[in-house]
Write a protein that holds these residues in place. Sequence first.
Motif, mmCIF file in Angstrom:
data_model
loop_
_atom_site.group_PDB
_atom_site.id
_atom_site.type_symbol
_atom_site.label_atom_id
_atom_site.label_comp_id
_atom_site.label_asym_id
_atom_site.label_seq_id
_atom_site.Cartn_x
_atom_site.Cartn_y
_atom_site.Cartn_z
ATOM 1 N N ASN A 62 44.646 -77.342 -34.183
ATOM 2 C CA ASN A 62 45.551 -76.745 -33.182
ATOM 3 C C ASN A 62 46.929 -76.546 -33.787
ATOM 4 O O ASN A 62 47.291 -77.179 -34.771
ATOM 5 N N ALA A 63 47.703 -75.643 -33.204
ATOM 6 C CA ALA A 63 49.039 -75.340 -33.704
ATOM 7 C C ALA A 63 50.045 -75.450 -32.572
ATOM 8 O O ALA A 63 49.693 -75.331 -31.392
ATOM 9 N N ALA A 64 51.297 -75.655 -32.926
ATOM 10 C CA ALA A 64 52.349 -75.734 -31.914
ATOM 11 C C ALA A 64 52.579 -74.369 -31.266
ATOM 12 O O ALA A 64 52.845 -74.273 -30.071
ATOM 13 N N PHE A 65 52.463 -73.293 -32.054
ATOM 14 C CA PHE A 65 52.656 -71.933 -31.561
ATOM 15 C C PHE A 65 51.605 -71.022 -32.173
ATOM 16 O O PHE A 65 51.143 -71.257 -33.284
ATOM 17 N N TYR A 66 51.238 -69.982 -31.458
ATOM 18 C CA TYR A 66 50.328 -68.953 -31.958
ATOM 19 C C TYR A 66 51.047 -67.609 -31.892
ATOM 20 O O TYR A 66 51.848 -67.367 -30.997
ATOM 21 N N SER A 67 50.748 -66.745 -32.847
ATOM 22 C CA SER A 67 51.424 -65.445 -32.917
ATOM 23 C C SER A 67 51.038 -64.553 -31.758
ATOM 24 O O SER A 67 49.871 -64.472 -31.379
ATOM 25 N N LEU A 68 52.035 -63.870 -31.210
ATOM 26 C CA LEU A 68 51.809 -62.884 -30.155
ATOM 27 C C LEU A 68 52.003 -61.468 -30.678
ATOM 28 O O LEU A 68 51.468 -60.518 -30.124
ATOM 29 N N GLY A 69 52.799 -61.316 -31.730
ATOM 30 C CA GLY A 69 53.081 -59.990 -32.256
ATOM 31 C C GLY A 69 53.970 -60.070 -33.472
ATOM 32 O O GLY A 69 54.454 -61.145 -33.850
ATOM 33 N N ALA A 70 54.192 -58.930 -34.088
ATOM 34 C CA ALA A 70 55.048 -58.853 -35.269
ATOM 35 C C ALA A 70 55.810 -57.535 -35.244
ATOM 36 O O ALA A 70 55.292 -56.521 -34.782
ATOM 37 N N ASP A 71 57.035 -57.571 -35.731
ATOM 38 C CA ASP A 71 57.874 -56.379 -35.801
ATOM 39 C C ASP A 71 58.583 -56.354 -37.150
ATOM 40 O O ASP A 71 58.771 -57.386 -37.785
ATOM 41 N N LEU A 72 58.988 -55.166 -37.550
ATOM 42 C CA LEU A 72 59.777 -55.000 -38.764
ATOM 43 C C LEU A 72 60.883 -54.012 -38.463
ATOM 44 O O LEU A 72 60.628 -52.924 -37.949
ATOM 45 N N PHE A 73 62.128 -54.425 -38.743
ATOM 46 C CA PHE A 73 63.285 -53.579 -38.487
ATOM 47 C C PHE A 73 64.073 -53.406 -39.773
ATOM 48 O O PHE A 73 64.114 -54.295 -40.614
ATOM 49 N N LEU A 74 64.719 -52.288 -39.902
ATOM 50 C CA LEU A 74 65.588 -51.996 -41.030
ATOM 51 C C LEU A 74 66.989 -51.795 -40.483
ATOM 52 O O LEU A 74 67.199 -50.987 -39.582
ATOM 53 N N SER A 75 67.944 -52.550 -41.013
ATOM 54 C CA SER A 75 69.321 -52.468 -40.529
ATOM 55 C C SER A 75 70.279 -52.571 -41.713
ATOM 56 O O SER A 75 69.981 -53.241 -42.696
ATOM 57 N N GLN A 76 71.419 -51.932 -41.592
ATOM 58 C CA GLN A 76 72.421 -52.015 -42.642
ATOM 59 C C GLN A 76 73.269 -53.286 -42.529
ATOM 60 O O GLN A 76 73.974 -53.645 -43.456
ATOM 61 N N LEU A 77 73.204 -53.947 -41.381
ATOM 62 C CA LEU A 77 73.978 -55.162 -41.159
ATOM 63 C C LEU A 77 73.058 -56.322 -40.817
ATOM 64 O O LEU A 77 71.956 -56.133 -40.310
ATOM 65 N N LYS A 78 73.538 -57.529 -41.073
ATOM 66 C CA LYS A 78 72.806 -58.733 -40.690
ATOM 67 C C LYS A 78 72.835 -58.854 -39.172
ATOM 68 O O LYS A 78 73.878 -58.653 -38.550
#
Length: 113
Positions: A62-78
């Motif tokens: 068992n795990a503490a959390f399971y993945s619901l989704g993933a995203d990838l963003f590109l930004s010029q700033l932090k």
Amino acid sequence: MSYVHVFSPKAPKLKPIAGLSIPFCSIGKQSPSSWSLIEPSSFKVRGKNCFRDKKKEFAPTNAAFYSLGADLFLSQLKIEHIARFLGVPSISIPGDGPSILIVNIQVAVYFLV
């Protein structure tokens, strides 16, 4: 990469829904540029006596959390606290811990001109 969103740290008018930009595929039907669930017990982690015997053992099933989704963003700033710019689903899970954990990994990419 069609799943990369160009992101501005200014508040967008419409918040993208978190976890939908990279498609989910089951392990049996893997496709490029997708993610899949994996069993926690497939990883080796530090054992109880790791500092003495330097051995790792397989994680529990068992795990503490399971993945619901993933995203990838590109930004010029932090971007700090990216969840404020996303439509995060409301999930209620019984217990004392948080129901959703958002992991924000930022990689600096510098292009030489």
